[in-house]
Design a protein around this motif. Structure first.
Motif, PDB file in Angstrom:
ATOM      1  N   THR A 216       0.828  -1.215   0.000  1.00 21.80           N
ATOM      2  CA  THR A 216       0.000   0.000   0.000  1.00 21.80           C
ATOM      3  C   THR A 216       0.858   1.259   0.000  1.00 21.80           C
ATOM      4  N   PRO A 217       1.802   1.432   0.934  1.00 20.50           N
ATOM      5  CA  PRO A 217       2.668   2.621   0.862  1.00 20.50           C
ATOM      6  C   PRO A 217       3.697   2.529  -0.271  1.00 20.50           C
ATOM      7  N   LYS A 218       4.014   1.312  -0.690  1.00 23.65           N
ATOM      8  CA  LYS A 218       5.059   1.127  -1.699  1.00 23.65           C
ATOM      9  C   LYS A 218       4.784   1.905  -2.987  1.00 23.65           C
ATOM     10  N   ARG A 219       3.516   1.947  -3.416  1.00 27.64           N
ATOM     11  CA  ARG A 219       3.188   2.589  -4.702  1.00 27.64           C
ATOM     12  C   ARG A 219       3.577   4.072  -4.714  1.00 27.64           C
ATOM     13  N   TYR A 220       3.528   4.720  -3.538  1.00 31.30           N
ATOM     14  CA  TYR A 220       3.852   6.149  -3.471  1.00 31.30           C
ATOM     15  C   TYR A 220       5.371   6.357  -3.493  1.00 31.30           C
ATOM     16  N   LEU A 221       6.112   5.415  -2.905  1.00 32.06           N
ATOM     17  CA  LEU A 221       7.569   5.475  -2.984  1.00 32.06           C
ATOM     18  C   LEU A 221       8.020   5.258  -4.432  1.00 32.06           C
ATOM     19  N   VAL A 222       7.410   4.285  -5.103  1.00 37.09           N
ATOM     20  CA  VAL A 222       7.736   4.016  -6.511  1.00 37.09           C
ATOM     21  C   VAL A 222       7.516   5.267  -7.355  1.00 37.09           C
ATOM     22  N   ALA A 223       6.395   5.931  -7.150  1.00 38.90           N
ATOM     23  CA  ALA A 223       6.065   7.130  -7.938  1.00 38.90           C
ATOM     24  C   ALA A 223       7.076   8.237  -7.703  1.00 38.90           C
ATOM     25  N   ALA A 224       7.468   8.450  -6.438  1.00 39.38           N
ATOM     26  CA  ALA A 224       8.426   9.520  -6.126  1.00 39.38           C
ATOM     27  C   ALA A 224       9.794   9.229  -6.728  1.00 39.38           C
ATOM     28  N   VAL A 225      10.234   7.982  -6.638  1.00 40.60           N
ATOM     29  CA  VAL A 225      11.542   7.593  -7.187  1.00 40.60           C
ATOM     30  C   VAL A 225      11.557   7.768  -8.702  1.00 40.60           C
ATOM     31  N   GLU A 226      10.444   7.392  -9.356  1.00 40.57           N
ATOM     32  CA  GLU A 226      10.360   7.546 -10.810  1.00 40.57           C
ATOM     33  C   GLU A 226      10.372   9.017 -11.218  1.00 40.57           C
ATOM     34  N   LEU A 227       9.650   9.848 -10.483  1.00 42.21           N
ATOM     35  CA  LEU A 227       9.622  11.275 -10.801  1.00 42.21           C
ATOM     36  C   LEU A 227      11.007  11.911 -10.672  1.00 42.21           C
ATOM     37  N   LEU A 228      11.779  11.435  -9.713  1.00 41.90           N
ATOM     38  CA  LEU A 228      13.113  11.990  -9.484  1.00 41.90           C
ATOM     39  C   LEU A 228      14.181  11.347 -10.370  1.00 41.90           C
ATOM     40  N   GLY A 229      13.821  10.251 -11.020  1.00 44.50           N
ATOM     41  CA  GLY A 229      14.774   9.572 -11.890  1.00 44.50           C
ATOM     42  C   GLY A 229      15.856   8.818 -11.147  1.00 44.50           C
ATOM     43  N   PHE A 230      15.555   8.412  -9.912  1.00 41.37           N
ATOM     44  CA  PHE A 230      16.535   7.673  -9.125  1.00 41.37           C
ATOM     45  C   PHE A 230      16.422   6.164  -9.406  1.00 41.37           C
ATOM     46  N   LYS A 231      17.455   5.439  -9.043  1.00 41.12           N
ATOM     47  CA  LYS A 231      17.437   3.985  -9.130  1.00 41.12           C
ATOM     48  C   LYS A 231      16.445   3.426  -8.117  1.00 41.12           C
TER      49      LYS A 231
END
Length: 398
Positions: A307-322
């Protein structure tokens, strides 16, 4: 026309249409025994009964008649037998049932038992499994990885250690089986600046009730709690004034368990960022039992780490991080603490690790600058030969 009387061996007698043997088993309860055999009253039947009686007496004389052997010889006995040795399959189930572990750990044990060991060992008596038998089973398996092989052998060894402790076996047949060296994966933490940018992005993009996930990940990065521990955290376990919280339960596969991974509750001291995150989460809490409540209002706690994972995934993708697994938040906290110069003993206590585990897991991040300072002692102090050559003569002879 009467037949010739049959001479009966001592201890063998007729009972109805069958034969019965009598013997004494010193130390058994009761010591005097009689067993009716499914044998006919014929010379052949009598000879078979006499042979069985001789076997029983010899086993008693040698001290080798056990309850298990007795049941093997007399499967229809009416006597109440004492301890019976279980098969490997039966004992493995008893061992698993007795373990106080969370469900996913239990499922992992069941997986390796059913996948690797039950096929070759299940019907063998627990005290009859040999090291050679285990080796043959091991050699027949196509292991998916050295890690799985090591875990499966450690599980099997744990079962036999328990069997020895329960006096059902005299030795552990797995002790001599090499485990192999499984190279542990090195932690892959986020650099601190990336962690801070992820937190900032979550705060900037999440609004309303969803903002709780920004607080959740800030707490994750700055407390080092495992995701399962963070989701099971209750408000009364946080002491903002004293800057500490208590970790004493976990959420695993949708269920709360009143225990932690290593079985020992721990107190975690809180830094300013952790306090800020927890205060933010508590301010959003509707007086529920758990700090991080489901945004959709369904249930008392967030029942899945996804449930919280999806928001971490979105933030990492927006920032272009690994992308790294959620558990990397814990690795990030550990490495930040070590690189800040905190002692391994303190960091281990914060994480709920032993110092040995911490040193093994995070050796690359521990005090690298101090390592060079230690090395420089050779340069500044001189070598042993140089020190002796430069010493005054009177000092050398004194």
């Amino acid at each position: 026309m009467g037949g010739k009387p049959v001479e009966m061996p001592a201890g063998v007698e007729f009972v109805g249409r069958k034969l019965r043997i009598r013997f004494s088993w010193k130390g058994a309860t009761p010591p005097r025994r009689c067993e009716t055999l499914p044998l006919p009253k014929t010379p052949k039947g009598i000879a078979t009964a006499a042979s069985l009686l001789d076997q029983v007496k010899q086993l008693i004389q040698l001290g080798m008649l056990t309850d298990d052997k007795y049941l093997e010889l007399f499967p229809n006995t009416s006597y109440q037998l004492g301890k019976l040795t279980p098969t490997f399959g039966e004992y493995a189930q008893t061992w698993l049932d007795s373990r106080e572990i969370v469900q996913n750990t239990r499922d992992n044990y069941k997986r390796v038992l059913n996948t690797y060991w039950m096929g070759g060992l299940a019907t063998t008596m627990i005290d009859e499994v040999t090291a050679l038998q285990v080796r043959k089973v091991v050699n027949q398996i196509s292991w998916p990885s050295s890690t799985d092989r090591k875990f499966a052998l450690n599980t099997l060894s744990g079962i036999f250690k328990a069997a020895v402790a329960d006096e059902l076996a005299t030795r552990n047949p797995v002790a001599a089986i090499p485990r192999g060296k499984a190279q542990a994966k090195e932690p892959d933490p986020y650099p601190q600046d990336e962690a801070d940018q992820i937190i900032a992005k979550l705060h900037a993009t999440l609004a309303g009730k969803l903002r709780v996930y920004a607080h959740y990940y800030e707490a994750a990065f700055y407390t080092g709690l495992r995701p399962c521990e963070l989701l099971a955290l209750r408000p009364e376990e946080i002491d903002i004034e004293r800057k500490r919280l208590r970790v004493c339960r976990v959420m695993v596969q949708g269920e709360i368990h009143e225990r932690v991974k290593n079985k020992y509750a721990r107190t975690v001291l809180l830094n300013d960022r952790a306090i800020k995150a927890l205060e933010g989460a508590l301010a959003m809490n509707s007086k529920g039992r758990y700090v991080f409540e489901p945004v959709d209002g369904r249930g008392e706690y967030i029942a899945s780490e996804n449930t919280p994972k999806r928001y971490l995934v979105a933030a990492v993708e927006l920032l272009g991080f690994k992308w790294r697994k959620q558990y990397a938040t814990r690795h990030t906290y550990a490495t930040m603490c070590l690189m800040a110069g905190m002692t391994p003993a303190f960091v281990a206590k914060q994480l709920g690790h032993s110092v040995q585990v911490l040193l093994t897991t995070y050796a690359r991040w521990i005090d690298s600058e101090a390592d060079f300072m230690e090395l420089n002692k050779l340069n500044t102090g001189g070598t042993g030969t140089e020190l002796v050559q430069s010493a005054p003569a009177e000092q050398l002879t004194s």
